[in-house]
Design a protein around this motif. Structure first.
Motif, short mmCIF file in Angstrom:
data_model
loop_
_atom_site.label_atom_id
_atom_site.label_comp_id
_atom_site.label_asym_id
_atom_site.label_seq_id
_atom_site.Cartn_x
_atom_site.Cartn_y
_atom_site.Cartn_z
N ASP A 296 47.10 119.62 50.39
CA ASP A 296 48.29 119.05 49.75
C ASP A 296 48.94 117.99 50.63
N TYR A 297 48.86 118.14 51.94
CA TYR A 297 49.51 117.19 52.84
C TYR A 297 48.64 116.94 54.07
N VAL A 298 48.80 115.76 54.64
CA VAL A 298 48.09 115.37 55.85
C VAL A 298 49.10 114.81 56.84
N ILE A 299 49.00 115.24 58.07
CA ILE A 299 49.82 114.70 59.16
C ILE A 299 48.88 114.07 60.18
N ILE A 300 49.12 112.81 60.50
CA ILE A 300 48.25 112.07 61.42
C ILE A 300 49.05 111.70 62.66
N ASP A 301 48.67 112.23 63.79
CA ASP A 301 49.39 112.02 65.05
C ASP A 301 48.49 111.28 66.05
N ASN A 302 48.51 109.95 66.05
CA ASN A 302 49.23 109.11 65.14
C ASN A 302 48.33 107.96 64.70
N ALA A 303 48.72 107.27 63.63
CA ALA A 303 47.87 106.24 63.04
C ALA A 303 47.67 105.04 63.95
N ASP A 304 48.59 104.82 64.89
CA ASP A 304 48.47 103.67 65.79
C ASP A 304 47.21 103.73 66.65
N ILE A 305 46.69 104.92 66.87
CA ILE A 305 45.52 105.04 67.74
C ILE A 305 44.27 105.48 66.96
N MET A 306 44.24 105.08 65.67
CA MET A 306 43.03 105.20 64.87
C MET A 306 42.29 103.87 64.90
N ILE A 307 41.12 103.85 64.30
CA ILE A 307 40.40 102.59 64.10
C ILE A 307 40.34 102.33 62.60
N PRO A 308 40.26 101.08 62.18
CA PRO A 308 40.18 100.79 60.74
C PRO A 308 38.85 101.21 60.16
N ALA A 309 38.86 101.68 58.93
CA ALA A 309 37.61 102.02 58.24
C ALA A 309 36.90 100.75 57.78
N ASP A 310 37.67 99.71 57.48
CA ASP A 310 37.12 98.44 57.05
C ASP A 310 36.54 97.70 58.26
N ARG A 311 35.24 97.52 58.28
CA ARG A 311 34.59 96.90 59.43
C ARG A 311 35.08 95.47 59.68
N SER A 312 35.42 94.77 58.61
CA SER A 312 35.88 93.39 58.78
C SER A 312 37.20 93.33 59.54
N ALA A 313 37.96 94.44 59.55
CA ALA A 313 39.25 94.45 60.24
C ALA A 313 39.10 94.36 61.76
N PHE A 314 37.91 94.66 62.29
CA PHE A 314 37.70 94.56 63.73
C PHE A 314 37.80 93.12 64.23
N GLN A 315 37.68 92.16 63.29
CA GLN A 315 37.80 90.76 63.65
C GLN A 315 39.25 90.28 63.55
N GLN A 316 40.15 91.12 63.08
CA GLN A 316 41.54 90.73 62.88
C GLN A 316 42.34 90.81 64.18
N GLN A 317 43.49 90.16 64.18
CA GLN A 317 44.44 90.32 65.28
C GLN A 317 44.99 91.74 65.24
N LYS A 318 45.54 92.20 66.38
CA LYS A 318 45.99 93.58 66.50
C LYS A 318 47.01 93.94 65.42
N HIS A 319 47.98 93.05 65.13
CA HIS A 319 49.01 93.41 64.17
C HIS A 319 48.44 93.53 62.76
N ASP A 320 47.47 92.67 62.42
CA ASP A 320 46.84 92.77 61.10
C ASP A 320 45.96 94.01 61.01
N GLN A 321 45.32 94.36 62.11
CA GLN A 321 44.46 95.54 62.14
C GLN A 321 45.28 96.80 61.91
N LEU A 322 46.46 96.87 62.54
CA LEU A 322 47.32 98.04 62.35
C LEU A 322 47.82 98.13 60.92
N GLN A 323 48.15 97.00 60.33
CA GLN A 323 48.57 97.02 58.92
C GLN A 323 47.43 97.54 58.04
N THR A 324 46.20 97.13 58.34
CA THR A 324 45.05 97.61 57.58
C THR A 324 44.93 99.13 57.68
#
Length: 418
Positions: free
Chosen positions: A296-324
């Motif tokens: 029912d619920y998910v808690i992520i501690d924390n999203a800032d230190i995840m990696i994007p699932a979208d491989r193309s996001a690895f080419q993005q700047q850090k702020h865009d990658q975090l938004q992704t």
């Protein structure tokens, strides 16, 4: 037929054959390849082809004729008896109909993912690695269009916030101002390091359990056993540093409180910068398949230190990658119809702020744009913090309240407890 012995492929095909309402909803997501037996695949193909052409369910006589034509054209010979025998066994079980309808999307997405994994192995062997992410994403998107939406004016009905299923914070001043989230929404706490983000997330988990929700706490920073011990300390009231010397009391208290509250929690560790939202979704899927544990619920501690699932996001700047990453977290909430909470760091400017504001969010304002609720945490004294609502899609902002923390047990204390 009991749900433990339910053959979903058999039951889905039976309802396609006999249930007018079911075929309307299922025709857009069920595919012949979802069935493992050739006889079932062929029958499903005939049913769906007929429905697409005539917009109505075929009769048994029509299926027999069309099945014979399809098989003669495919094999150059008549229909094998097994095909008609299979057709005769397709009788819906009314006792499981509602269960099958409720789990239809899960069935379709699960079969689609299994087929995608098989195809991904082939793509890997052929060196076509770039095609795999899109393949998996299409599998995860199965069932997104099962609802046609709200038709205006035919479906005119004013939705009330009071009708929504909300995950409360258990903090009266915030809950009465709708500083909480509904299913399919994303929220995060924002604070400087060491101020209490993880403590706040643990209190969200406790409140979710009180509301009888099942969930998972994903930790990307602390070890599973550390988070678990903090949670045991919170529930039992035994100070964290004294847990080892009070094991029997802790076990007794935790079991009693969890049984009394009704919800449940699983704590799962992922390496820092070593997992994405896809890993979380695969884990949730595994919990459903192996343990029948519906999240029912998910808690992520924390999203800032995840990696994007979208491989193309690895080419993005850090702020865009975090938004992704935050967009992927919110899509997870929408796809699985769950509550999602996480936490984010504040930047250096927050040290000079009386109250941490959205302008102090670290790295990317895109995180704030994506979230439905943002609550900042500002330290006031050693044991007291100030929670301030910085963004709220369903209620007012710039409201806040003082909260007393018991640092020995990671508890948010209510005013009556102070």
């Amino acid at each position: 037929m009991s749900q433990e012995r339910l053959d979903m492929q058999q039951e889905v095909l039976s309802l396609l054959l006999y249930d007018d309402q079911f075929i309307k909803e299922a025709s857009g997501i069920v595919k012949p390849e979802f069935f493992q037996v050739d006889y079932q695949k062929a029958i499903c193909e005939v049913i769906l082809d007929h429905y697409e052409k005539y917009r109505k369910r075929p009769t048994i006589a029509e299926i027999r004729v069309q099945l014979k034509e399809k098989l003669v054209g495919r094999f150059g010979r008549g229909v094998e008896e097994e095909y008609f025998n299979t057709l005769d066994t397709l009788v819906p079980d009314e006792s499981t109909r509602e269960f099958v309808i409720e789990h239809l999307v899960h069935f379709a997405r699960n079969r689609s993912m299994q087929l995608a994994l098989d195809q991904a192995i082939t793509l890997r062997e052929q060196g076509q690695l770039d095609a795999i992410p899109d393949l998996m994403q299409r599998a995860l998107n199965v069932g997104l269009t099962v609802s046609t939406g709200i038709h205006v004016p035919q479906d005119v009905k004013v939705a009330s916030s009071f009708d929504e299923e909300l995950l409360l914070l258990g903090i009266q001043d915030l809950d009465r101002n709708f500083a909480n989230i509904a299913r399919q929404e994303l929220a995060f706490f924002m604070a400087l390091p060491g101020i209490g983000k993880s403590t706040a997330l643990l209190n969200v988990a406790r409140q979710a359990i009180i509301q009888r929700y099942k969930g998972v706490y994903y930790t990307f920073e602390l070890a599973e056993k550390v988070v678990a011990n903090r949670f045991y300390s919170m529930l039992s009231g035994v100070p964290y540093r004294e847990l080892e010397h009070n094991r029997l009391k802790v076990v007794r208290e935790v079991e009693q409180r969890m049984n009394g509250m009704g919800g449940s929690l699983i704590i799962k560790e992922f390496p820092t910068k070593g997992a994405s939202i896809r890993d979380i979704e695969r884990h949730i899927e595994m919990l459903w398949q192996k343990e029948n544990y519906k999240v029912d619920y998910v808690i992520i501690d924390n999203a800032d230190i995840m990696i994007p699932a979208d491989r193309s996001a690895f080419q993005q700047q850090k702020h865009d990658q975090l938004q992704t990453i935050y967009e992927e977290c919110r899509r997870l909430a929408q796809r699985l119809n769950i509550f999602t909470w996480t936490a984010s760091q504040a930047n250096r400017e927050a040290y000079a702020s009386e109250v941490v504001g959205v302008q102090s969010v670290a790295e990317s304002l895109g995180k704030v744009k994506t979230a439905d609720l943002v609550i900042s945490i500002t330290k006031k004294t050693r044991d007291r913090i100030y929670l301030s609502v910085q963004k709220n899609r369903r209620g007012p902002i710039e409201i806040g309240t003082d909260v007393l923390i018991d640092p020995s047990t990671f508890r948010f204390l209510h005013k009556a407890d102070e």
